[in-house]
Design a protein around this motif. Structure first.
Motif, mmCIF file in Angstrom:
data_model
loop_
_atom_site.group_PDB
_atom_site.id
_atom_site.type_symbol
_atom_site.label_atom_id
_atom_site.label_comp_id
_atom_site.label_asym_id
_atom_site.label_seq_id
_atom_site.Cartn_x
_atom_site.Cartn_y
_atom_site.Cartn_z
ATOM 1 N N SER A 16 14.738 62.304 -10.909
ATOM 2 C CA SER A 16 14.631 61.003 -10.246
ATOM 3 C C SER A 16 15.960 60.526 -9.686
ATOM 4 N N ASP A 32 11.636 55.314 -3.529
ATOM 5 C CA ASP A 32 10.812 55.570 -4.715
ATOM 6 C C ASP A 32 9.506 56.223 -4.267
ATOM 7 N N PRO A 58 12.536 51.470 -10.481
ATOM 8 C CA PRO A 58 11.462 52.447 -10.651
ATOM 9 C C PRO A 58 10.102 51.790 -10.859
ATOM 10 N N GLY A 78 11.501 49.592 -3.293
ATOM 11 C CA GLY A 78 11.984 50.746 -4.048
ATOM 12 C C GLY A 78 13.270 50.460 -4.786
#
Length: 352
Positions: A48, A127, A102, A99
Motif C-alpha cells: 500500500s 487509493d 485508507p 483518497g
C-alpha cells in the motif's frame, strides 16, 4: 437480495478484517475464503505504501482494524434499526471518492449497498487498491453483489444519484456538473478540540491521537485548538511527546520543515517541539505538521463561533464542554451512525 443477506456479507467482511493487525496477522478457521484472500490481502497491505506514500502499514492497519470493529452484527443492527428499507427501488448511485486516508470512502460504499441500491465507484488515484479488494471479498461471500458493484474506469455515466467528496474548489464543479441529479457534495471540513485547562494527561495523549493519526490528513483530524486565555501548553507538549517518532517519516518531516520555514519567514510567532508547530490563528485548516490555536475568554463565545461555522467543522473533541462533542482520542473511530458532514446518508438514499 434482502437486508439480512447484505448484513451477513458485511459481517463476514468484518470477521475477515479482524484477522489483520500490525503486530501479527493470523488466520481464523471460522472465516470464509481465507485460502483465496488472506495471503493476497497481506501482500496488498505491504504494497500500500508504494501506491500511496502516506499509506504506511501502521495507518492501513488502523483503518482495517477500525472497520473490523464497526462491521459487527450488533453495530449494523443498531445503525439500521431506525430505517425502513421496504419500499426501496434499486437505483444506481455514483460515488466519487477521496483518497486522503485508507478506505475513506468505505462508509458511502457500505451505505449504498446496504440500502438496496447499486454502486458505481470512481476511486481516487491515491487509493485504488483497497476498496476493490474488499468488494471482491464481499462478492465471494455473496455472489449476488456482483451485479450491484461496478468500478468506473473513466468518468461516471448512467447513474441516478451521486455522492462526491472533494475540496471546496472541486465541490463547485461537482455542484454544477451534477445539478440535475440528487446528490451529496462534500467539501473541505476540519475538526477542532476545545480545552479548559483541566484535562488530564490521558486526555491530552488522546488528543495527540486525534491530531497525528493518518499524519493529520483526514477531515476528522484535529487541526485547531480553542484554549482559555493564558493557557499553559506545557502539559500538552509533555503528553504528545510519545508521538515524536512521526518526524522520522520522510514525507511528514518534509512538510514540517517546509511549513515551519514558511511561518518563520513570515515572522509568525510559533510554539514548536521539533515535530509539531502551534500557531495562533483564527482559521481552521492548518497545514500538515501544524495545529492552529485560538484563545477564548468564555465558553459561550466558542459555542457561538462553532455554531456559526458548523459547515466548516467535521467533529468537535472535548470533555463535554460543547454539546455533541466526542471524547479525546476517538475522532478517528466514528460509529456507523456518525455521518460525514452530519448528513444522514441512509436517509438520502431512501429518498432518491
Amino acid at each position: 437480495m434482502n437486508l439480512n443477506q447484505k448484513k451477513i456479507a458485511f459481517i463476514a467482511l468484518g470477521q475477515f478484517l479482524s484477522q489483520f493487525s500490525l503486530d501479527t496477522s493470523a488466520k481464523k478457521e471460522s472465516v470464509f475464503y481465507n485460502d483465496l484472500f488472506f495471503d493476497r490481502f497481506l501482500d496488498l497491505i505491504a504494497l500500500s505504501q508504494s501506491h500511496n506514500g502516506w499509506f504506511t502499514p501502521e495507518q492501513v492497519h488502523f483503518s482495517i482494524n477500525s472497520w473490523a470493529e464497526a462491521l459487527t452484527e450488533e453495530n449494523l443492527n443498531q445503525w439500521l434499526s431506525e430505517y425502513d428499507f421496504s419500499d426501496v427501488q434499486p437505483k444506481t448511485v455514483g460515488l466519487i471518492l477521496a483518497g486522503n486516508i485508507p478506505l475513506v470512502g468505505f462508509h458511502d460504499f457500505l451505505s449504498v449497498l446496504i440500502s438496496g441500491h447499486n454502486v458505481l465507484i470512481k476511486t481516487s488515484s491515491n487509493d485504488q487498491k483497497l476498496l476493490p479488494f474488499l468488494a471482491e471479498y464481499l462478492i465471494a461471500v455473496e455472489p449476488k453483489l456482483a451485479e450491484r458493484i461496478t468500478f468506473a474506469e473513466g468518468k461516471l455515466e448512467n447513474f441516478d444519484a451521486v455522492i462526491a467528496t472533494g475540496s471546496n474548489n472541486t465541490a463547485r464543479y461537482f455542484e454544477y456538473y451534477f445539478k440535475e441529479k440528487p446528490s451529496i457534495i462534500r467539501k473541505n471540513r476540519n475538526s477542532v478540540a476545545v480545552l479548559n485547562g483541566k484535562e488530564s494527561k490521558e486526555d491530552l495523549v488522546g488528543l495527540g491521537e486525534d491530531i497525528f493519526r493518518y499524519f493529520g490528513l483526514g477531515c476528522r483530524n484535529v487541526s485547531k485548538l480553542f484554549v482559555p486565555r493564558g493557557y499553559d501548553f506545557k502539559l500538552f507538549f509533555e503528553a504528545i511527546y510519545q508521538y515524536g517518532d512521526i518526524i522520522h517519516y520522510e514525507k511528514y518531516a518534509n512538510n514540517y520543515d517546509y511549513n515551519k520555514a514558511v511561518f518563520l519567514m513570515s515572522l509568525f510567532q510559533l510554539l514548536d517541539n521539533e515535530f509539531l508547530t502551534l500557531k495562533e490563528d483564527s482559521s481552521y485548516a492548518s497545514p500538515i505538521s501544524s495545529v492552529f490555536y485560538e484563545f477564548y475568554d468564555d465558553l459561550e463565545t466558542v459555542k457561538t463561533k462553532l455554531l456559526e461555522d458548523s459547515e466548516k467543522i467535521q467533529c468537535i473533541v472535548s470533555n463535554n464542554l460543547i454539546n455533541h462533542s466526542i471524547p479525546f482520542g476517538s475522532s478517528q473511530k466514528p460509529k456507523l451512525w456518525d455521518y460525514a458532514d452530519n448528513v444522514d446518508t441512509i436517509s438520502f438514499l431512501l429518498k432518491i
